[in-house]
Design an enzyme around this catalytic site. Structure first.
Site, PDB file in Angstrom:
ATOM      1  N   ASP A 168     163.160  33.603 111.997  1.00  0.00           N
ATOM      2  CA  ASP A 168     163.234  34.591 110.905  1.00  0.00           C
ATOM      3  C   ASP A 168     162.747  35.958 111.387  1.00  0.00           C
ATOM      4  OD1 ASP A 168     163.955  32.421 109.316  1.00  0.00           O
ATOM      5  OD2 ASP A 168     161.907  32.066 108.678  1.00  0.00           O
TER       6      ASP A 168
ATOM      7  N   GLY B 199     158.775  30.820 103.420  1.00  0.00           N
ATOM      8  CA  GLY B 199     160.187  30.669 103.104  1.00  0.00           C
ATOM      9  C   GLY B 199     160.950  31.642 103.983  1.00  0.00           C
TER      10      GLY B 199
ATOM     11  N   ASN C  97     159.935  35.528 105.278  1.00  0.00           N
ATOM     12  CA  ASN C  97     159.628  35.760 106.691  1.00  0.00           C
ATOM     13  C   ASN C  97     160.537  36.850 107.267  1.00  0.00           C
ATOM     14  OD1 ASN C  97     158.063  33.484 106.198  1.00  0.00           O
ATOM     15  ND2 ASN C  97     159.402  32.084 107.312  1.00  0.00           N
TER      16      ASN C  97
HETATM   17  O1  KDG Z   1     162.722  29.385 108.987  1.00  0.00           O
HETATM   18  C1  KDG Z   1     161.439  28.943 108.563  1.00  0.00           C
HETATM   19  C2  KDG Z   1     161.654  28.285 107.245  1.00  0.00           C
HETATM   20  O2  KDG Z   1     162.423  27.142 107.407  1.00  0.00           O
HETATM   21  C3  KDG Z   1     160.370  27.936 106.581  1.00  0.00           C
HETATM   22  O3  KDG Z   1     159.728  29.109 106.169  1.00  0.00           O
HETATM   23  C4  KDG Z   1     160.590  27.021 105.409  1.00  0.00           C
HETATM   24  O4  KDG Z   1     162.050  28.482 104.275  1.00  0.00           O
HETATM   25  C5  KDG Z   1     161.792  27.382 104.640  1.00  0.00           C
HETATM   26  C6  KDG Z   1     162.738  26.351 104.343  1.00  0.00           C
HETATM   27  O5  KDG Z   1     163.350  26.478 103.293  1.00  0.00           O
HETATM   28  O6  KDG Z   1     162.907  25.442 105.137  1.00  0.00           O
END
Ligand code: KDG
Length: 324
Positions: free
Chosen positions: A258, A38, A42
């Site tokens: 991230d 998420g 990150n």
């Molecule tokens: O930036 C990477 C995120 O997109 C990935 O970890 C998934 O957090 C995420 C999301 O909600 O899309």
């Protein structure tokens, strides 16, 4: 009352997701590996690795899955003091390793416990005292209460950092633009990606125009990320192009942006100037793509610093490549 004694360098907020990652396209019988990821996690992991004290505000399930996620957060060197635990379902995303960064995530997160985040979860004292607060467009997209929590955090923060992180499977361009336009005037730093977010959310066709538009809305620092090319920086007294550093290995692009945001924010709070902090951010994201999943490889700051020093190209004053 919160029992956090010291102001944190960086507070990150958002939803944590269980990651189901495969090497092959999705199909019955394809083996998968679980991870915890998420955008908020990150970013927080990168900021902690870059030397900052970091807290993470997120809502987890009050069961063994929530406990396992909290253990992973602690393992990444992030404070667990701001976490909330509630009855519900943890959000999930499925992804197959993506060296090109072109795949979208497949989500199972509607009504997730993470999306119950709301303004009451934002501790005014902790958020006002932190060196920086980081939130993103994903937290604004997942629910009205989560968006309201981000707006409250932005109004409290000394330095509010916003990554638009536009996800068409979660929100519309109109709603993402509205969130960006509302938050940009409060922002110390905004990090849109070129060309995807700059055209969809700002309606401009170059990194320079995107930076100028955000600066005119009141954003103090803008870092426009231009994928594998580099990053354009604009702030009072700084106009610089930071070239990307070639990645030693490219396995999966998940979390690269991230890592940039978390490292850049941490290093700014710790006192580096904008181009130096961004250079570290670029180095960290170049290393992160060598790991699978959002937090599959989090470089230490020693590794990031060495990679930044070894990168061949230099910061260029004001120069924006013609195609960015
Ligand atoms: O930036 C990477 C995120 O997109 C990935 O970890 C998934 O957090 C995420 C999301 O909600 O899309």
């Amino acid at each position: 009352m919160n029992d956090i004694q010291q102001p944190l360098d960086v507070v990150v907020m958002g939803e944590i997701l269980v990651e189901v990652a495969t090497d092959l396209p999705f199909a019955h019988g394809v083996p998968a590996r679980l991870g915890i990821s998420g955008d908020a996690l990150n970013v927080a992991a990168a900021a902690a690795a870059a030397g900052a004290s970091v807290g993470l505000l997120s809502v987890l399930t009050d069961d063994e899955l929530g406990s396992a996620i909290a253990a992973r957060i602690a393992e990444l060197g992030i404070s667990t003091d701001l976490l909330k635990f509630r009855r519900g379902q943890q959000g999930v995303y499925l992804v197959h390793s993506d060296p090109d960064g072109e795949r979208e995530f497949s989500y199972a997160r509607n009504g997730s416990v993470g999306s119950t985040l709301g303004p009451d979860d934002v501790d005014s004292e902790v958020f006002a005292a932190a060196g920086a607060v980081v939130a993103g467009g994903i937290a604004c997209a997942i629910s009205a209460t989560s968006r309201a929590a981000v707006v409250k955090a932005a109004s409290l923060a000394k330095r509010f950092v916003y990554d638009p992180n536009y996800r068409p499977r979660l929100t519309t361009a109109e709603a993402a633009t509205a969130a960006l336009t509302e938050l940009a005037p409060h922002a110390f730093l905004v990090t849109p990606s070129f060309p995807g977010e700059t055209s969809a959310l700002l309606g401009v066709s170059s990194a320079g125009e995107a930076a100028a538009k955000l600066r005119s809305l009141g954003t103090a620092h803008v870092a426009v990320t231009c994928g594998a090319k580099g990053v354009q920086l604009e702030s009072d007294g700084v106009s610089a192009w930071i070239p990307a550093i070639p990645a030693p290995a490219v396995v999966d692009q998940t979390g690269a942006g991230d890592a940039f945001v978390g490292t850049l924010t941490a290093r700014l709070v710790l006192g580096d100037d904008f181009p130096t902090a961004a250079r570290y951010g670029v180095a960290a994201s170049s290393l992160v793509v060598g790991g699978k999943g959002g937090t599959g490889l989090i470089p230490t700051f020693q590794q990031t610093r060495a990679h930044a020093a070894a990168g061949s190209a230099d910061v260029t004053e004001g120069a924006v490549p013609s195609n960015a």
